[in-house]
Scaffold this motif. Structure first.
Motif, PDB file in Angstrom:
ATOM      1  N   HIS A  10     -22.519 -34.187  42.180  1.00 49.91           N
ATOM      2  CA  HIS A  10     -23.222 -33.105  41.513  1.00 49.91           C
ATOM      3  C   HIS A  10     -24.534 -32.729  42.186  1.00 49.91           C
ATOM      4  O   HIS A  10     -25.105 -31.678  41.891  1.00 49.91           O
ATOM      5  CB  HIS A  10     -23.478 -33.469  40.049  1.00 49.91           C
ATOM      6  CG  HIS A  10     -24.293 -34.715  39.864  1.00 49.91           C
ATOM      7  ND1 HIS A  10     -23.920 -35.924  40.399  1.00 49.91           N
ATOM      8  CD2 HIS A  10     -25.457 -34.949  39.202  1.00 49.91           C
ATOM      9  CE1 HIS A  10     -24.815 -36.838  40.065  1.00 49.91           C
ATOM     10  NE2 HIS A  10     -25.754 -36.272  39.351  1.00 49.91           N
ATOM     11  N   CYS A 140     -22.465 -25.664  34.838  1.00 53.54           N
ATOM     12  CA  CYS A 140     -23.159 -26.544  33.905  1.00 53.54           C
ATOM     13  C   CYS A 140     -24.190 -27.393  34.633  1.00 53.54           C
ATOM     14  O   CYS A 140     -24.103 -27.606  35.839  1.00 53.54           O
ATOM     15  CB  CYS A 140     -22.170 -27.426  33.149  1.00 53.54           C
ATOM     16  SG  CYS A 140     -21.195 -28.527  34.188  1.00 53.54           S
ATOM     17  N   ASP A 141     -25.160 -27.866  33.898  1.00 52.06           N
ATOM     18  CA  ASP A 141     -26.244 -28.673  34.441  1.00 52.06           C
ATOM     19  C   ASP A 141     -26.621 -29.725  33.412  1.00 52.06           C
ATOM     20  O   ASP A 141     -27.175 -29.404  32.361  1.00 52.06           O
ATOM     21  CB  ASP A 141     -27.445 -27.782  34.773  1.00 52.06           C
ATOM     22  CG  ASP A 141     -28.613 -28.553  35.366  1.00 52.06           C
ATOM     23  OD1 ASP A 141     -28.504 -29.790  35.528  1.00 52.06           O
ATOM     24  OD2 ASP A 141     -29.647 -27.925  35.665  1.00 52.06           O
ATOM     25  N   PHE A 142     -26.337 -30.976  33.709  1.00 51.28           N
ATOM     26  CA  PHE A 142     -26.595 -32.042  32.752  1.00 51.28           C
ATOM     27  C   PHE A 142     -28.075 -32.427  32.666  1.00 51.28           C
ATOM     28  O   PHE A 142     -28.431 -33.278  31.860  1.00 51.28           O
ATOM     29  CB  PHE A 142     -25.747 -33.272  33.097  1.00 51.28           C
ATOM     30  CG  PHE A 142     -24.375 -33.233  32.489  1.00 51.28           C
ATOM     31  CD1 PHE A 142     -23.562 -32.130  32.657  1.00 51.28           C
ATOM     32  CD2 PHE A 142     -23.893 -34.298  31.748  1.00 51.28           C
ATOM     33  CE1 PHE A 142     -22.296 -32.083  32.102  1.00 51.28           C
ATOM     34  CE2 PHE A 142     -22.624 -34.271  31.190  1.00 51.28           C
ATOM     35  CZ  PHE A 142     -21.826 -33.151  31.361  1.00 51.28           C
ATOM     36  N   GLU A 143     -28.915 -31.799  33.473  1.00 46.49           N
ATOM     37  CA  GLU A 143     -30.352 -32.008  33.349  1.00 46.49           C
ATOM     38  C   GLU A 143     -30.936 -31.179  32.214  1.00 46.49           C
ATOM     39  O   GLU A 143     -32.051 -31.425  31.770  1.00 46.49           O
ATOM     40  CB  GLU A 143     -31.050 -31.652  34.666  1.00 46.49           C
ATOM     41  CG  GLU A 143     -30.683 -32.552  35.835  1.00 46.49           C
ATOM     42  CD  GLU A 143     -31.021 -34.003  35.586  1.00 46.49           C
ATOM     43  OE1 GLU A 143     -32.122 -34.272  35.057  1.00 46.49           O
ATOM     44  OE2 GLU A 143     -30.187 -34.867  35.899  1.00 46.49           O
ATOM     45  N   ILE A 147     -26.309 -27.876  28.302  1.00 47.90           N
ATOM     46  CA  ILE A 147     -25.802 -27.964  29.676  1.00 47.90           C
ATOM     47  C   ILE A 147     -25.213 -26.652  30.180  1.00 47.90           C
ATOM     48  O   ILE A 147     -24.982 -26.507  31.383  1.00 47.90           O
ATOM     49  CB  ILE A 147     -24.751 -29.093  29.816  1.00 47.90           C
ATOM     50  CG1 ILE A 147     -23.487 -28.783  29.006  1.00 47.90           C
ATOM     51  CG2 ILE A 147     -25.352 -30.432  29.433  1.00 47.90           C
ATOM     52  CD1 ILE A 147     -22.361 -29.765  29.272  1.00 47.90           C
ATOM     53  N   SER A 161     -11.996 -33.855  29.765  1.00 47.31           N
ATOM     54  CA  SER A 161     -12.881 -34.175  30.885  1.00 47.31           C
ATOM     55  C   SER A 161     -12.146 -35.108  31.837  1.00 47.31           C
ATOM     56  O   SER A 161     -11.694 -36.180  31.432  1.00 47.31           O
ATOM     57  CB  SER A 161     -14.171 -34.836  30.402  1.00 47.31           C
ATOM     58  OG  SER A 161     -15.049 -35.077  31.483  1.00 47.31           O
ATOM     59  N   SER A 169     -22.536 -40.220  37.294  1.00 47.99           N
ATOM     60  CA  SER A 169     -23.377 -41.260  36.692  1.00 47.99           C
ATOM     61  C   SER A 169     -23.613 -42.395  37.690  1.00 47.99           C
ATOM     62  O   SER A 169     -22.657 -42.912  38.271  1.00 47.99           O
ATOM     63  CB  SER A 169     -22.705 -41.821  35.427  1.00 47.99           C
ATOM     64  OG  SER A 169     -22.374 -40.793  34.527  1.00 47.99           O
ATOM     65  N   GLU A 174     -26.824 -43.841  32.509  1.00 42.63           N
ATOM     66  CA  GLU A 174     -26.517 -42.448  32.820  1.00 42.63           C
ATOM     67  C   GLU A 174     -25.138 -42.059  32.289  1.00 42.63           C
ATOM     68  O   GLU A 174     -24.949 -40.943  31.802  1.00 42.63           O
ATOM     69  CB  GLU A 174     -26.600 -42.189  34.324  1.00 42.63           C
ATOM     70  CG  GLU A 174     -28.014 -42.086  34.848  1.00 42.63           C
ATOM     71  CD  GLU A 174     -28.081 -41.448  36.233  1.00 42.63           C
ATOM     72  OE1 GLU A 174     -27.028 -41.028  36.758  1.00 42.63           O
ATOM     73  OE2 GLU A 174     -29.190 -41.373  36.773  1.00 42.63           O
ATOM     74  N   ASN A 178     -24.636 -38.998  29.747  1.00 42.14           N
ATOM     75  CA  ASN A 178     -23.762 -37.880  30.113  1.00 42.14           C
ATOM     76  C   ASN A 178     -22.599 -37.719  29.140  1.00 42.14           C
ATOM     77  O   ASN A 178     -22.213 -36.603  28.791  1.00 42.14           O
ATOM     78  CB  ASN A 178     -23.241 -38.076  31.540  1.00 42.14           C
ATOM     79  CG  ASN A 178     -24.340 -37.935  32.580  1.00 42.14           C
ATOM     80  OD1 ASN A 178     -25.293 -37.183  32.387  1.00 42.14           O
ATOM     81  ND2 ASN A 178     -24.207 -38.656  33.681  1.00 42.14           N
ATOM     82  N   LYS A 181     -23.852 -35.969  26.081  1.00 39.38           N
ATOM     83  CA  LYS A 181     -23.993 -34.523  26.267  1.00 39.38           C
ATOM     84  C   LYS A 181     -22.662 -33.809  26.105  1.00 39.38           C
ATOM     85  O   LYS A 181     -22.594 -32.690  25.578  1.00 39.38           O
ATOM     86  CB  LYS A 181     -24.604 -34.223  27.639  1.00 39.38           C
ATOM     87  CG  LYS A 181     -26.096 -34.524  27.735  1.00 39.38           C
ATOM     88  CD  LYS A 181     -26.661 -34.134  29.079  1.00 39.38           C
ATOM     89  CE  LYS A 181     -28.153 -34.431  29.139  1.00 39.38           C
ATOM     90  NZ  LYS A 181     -28.949 -33.534  28.283  1.00 39.38           N
ATOM     91  N   ILE A 182     -21.593 -34.442  26.557  1.00 37.25           N
ATOM     92  CA  ILE A 182     -20.261 -33.861  26.377  1.00 37.25           C
ATOM     93  C   ILE A 182     -19.892 -33.835  24.894  1.00 37.25           C
ATOM     94  O   ILE A 182     -19.387 -32.830  24.379  1.00 37.25           O
ATOM     95  CB  ILE A 182     -19.215 -34.654  27.184  1.00 37.25           C
ATOM     96  CG1 ILE A 182     -19.436 -34.442  28.689  1.00 37.25           C
ATOM     97  CG2 ILE A 182     -17.799 -34.237  26.790  1.00 37.25           C
ATOM     98  CD1 ILE A 182     -18.520 -35.265  29.572  1.00 37.25           C
TER      99      ILE A 182
END
Length: 260
Positions: A10, A140-143, A147, A161, A169, A174, A178, A181-182
């Motif tokens: 990523h 998408c951006d997991f930061e 997202i 997923s 991760s 992490e 993550n 977030k999903i």
């Protein structure tokens, strides 16, 4: 193997067409068909066909630009949104979605989907059905807290997923963040279908070596429980190929539903 010694999917990006050719193609030297093509397609088809997974809106958040795992989903979900990290993967997906010149040839997987459904004479219809179900492809951006910012998606009835969390991760913390977030994209009672590679430390694409977070079955089961996912189904297929492109030991398929 330290994640700092090789690339992060990523962060550094990858050659998406090379990744498809190496792990998902119909080429003679592609040895991963049993694990990367047949197993996920069969598992998703089987579980969706039971009628235990219902709804109209599905989100797929996976690596790369493969679509074969979504044929069965398009039969049961009217709206599918794809989330991807890389612009190159999004471009590859759009090329296929709009049937443009140079689009990747997925005919070997549409025929496999037709065989699973018992309708081998309807190959083109499988791809057409999937294309018509995909309503958006978003970066998408997991930061980000959201997202998909600036887009705010409705909560999904189902999320698929595939091979994502281990690629983005670097460690257990992490992975948990993550995964959380999903899960936030999932409505209460909604189900997460997760496909992953067990005990992996690296994988290759485009001649470059990429990091993979190594985890086992118990870690995934515990992660689901800690984040409020009740496990509905779990299956593992031990590796069925010999290759130095990646060192995974098995492919997992796990389904969990979000508490009400």
């Amino acid at each position: 193997m330290d994640s700092t010694t090789h690339k992060l999917y990523h962060v550094h990006g990858m050659h998406s067409r090379s990744h498809l050719d190496l792990y998902f193609s119909n080429k003679e030297d592609m040895v991963f068909a049993e694990d990367s093509l047949k197993f996920p397609m069969a598992m998703i088809h089987y579980k969706l066909s039971t009628g235990q997974i219902e709804g109209t809106f599905l989100v797929d958040i996976s690596i790369s630009s493969f679509i074969h795992h979504l044929y069965s989903a398009s039969k049961f979900f009217k709206k599918i949104v794809l989330l991807r990290f890389q612009e190159k993967c999004i471009m590859e997906l759009n090329r296929w979605l709009h049937d443009r010149t140079g689009a990747y040839d997925w005919s070997h997987t549409s025929s496999a989907a037709a065989e699973l459904e018992g309708t081998r004479d309807e190959l083109q219809e499988k791809e057409m059905r999937l294309r018509s179900s995909i309503v958006q492809i978003l970066k998408c951006d997991f930061e980000q807290e959201n997202i998909t910012s600036p887009v705010l998606l409705p909560l999904a009835d189902c999320i698929i997923s595939a091979w994502l969390l281990e690629m983005i991760s670097k460690n257990e913390d992490e992975y948990m963040k993550n995964l959380e977030k999903i899960i936030k994209l999932l409505k209460p009672g909604g189900q997460l279908l997760l496909i992953g590679a067990l005990d992996t430390t690296y994988w290759f694409a485009g001649g470059e070596r990429f990091h993979c977070f190594k985890y086992n079955e118990e870690f995934v089961k515990n992660a689901f429980g800690k984040l409020g996912l009740v496990i509905d189904y779990y299956a593992v297929q031990r590796r069925r190929n010999v290759s130095n492109l990646t060192d995974y030991k098995a492919i997992l398929f796990i389904i969990g539903h979000k508490g009400e």
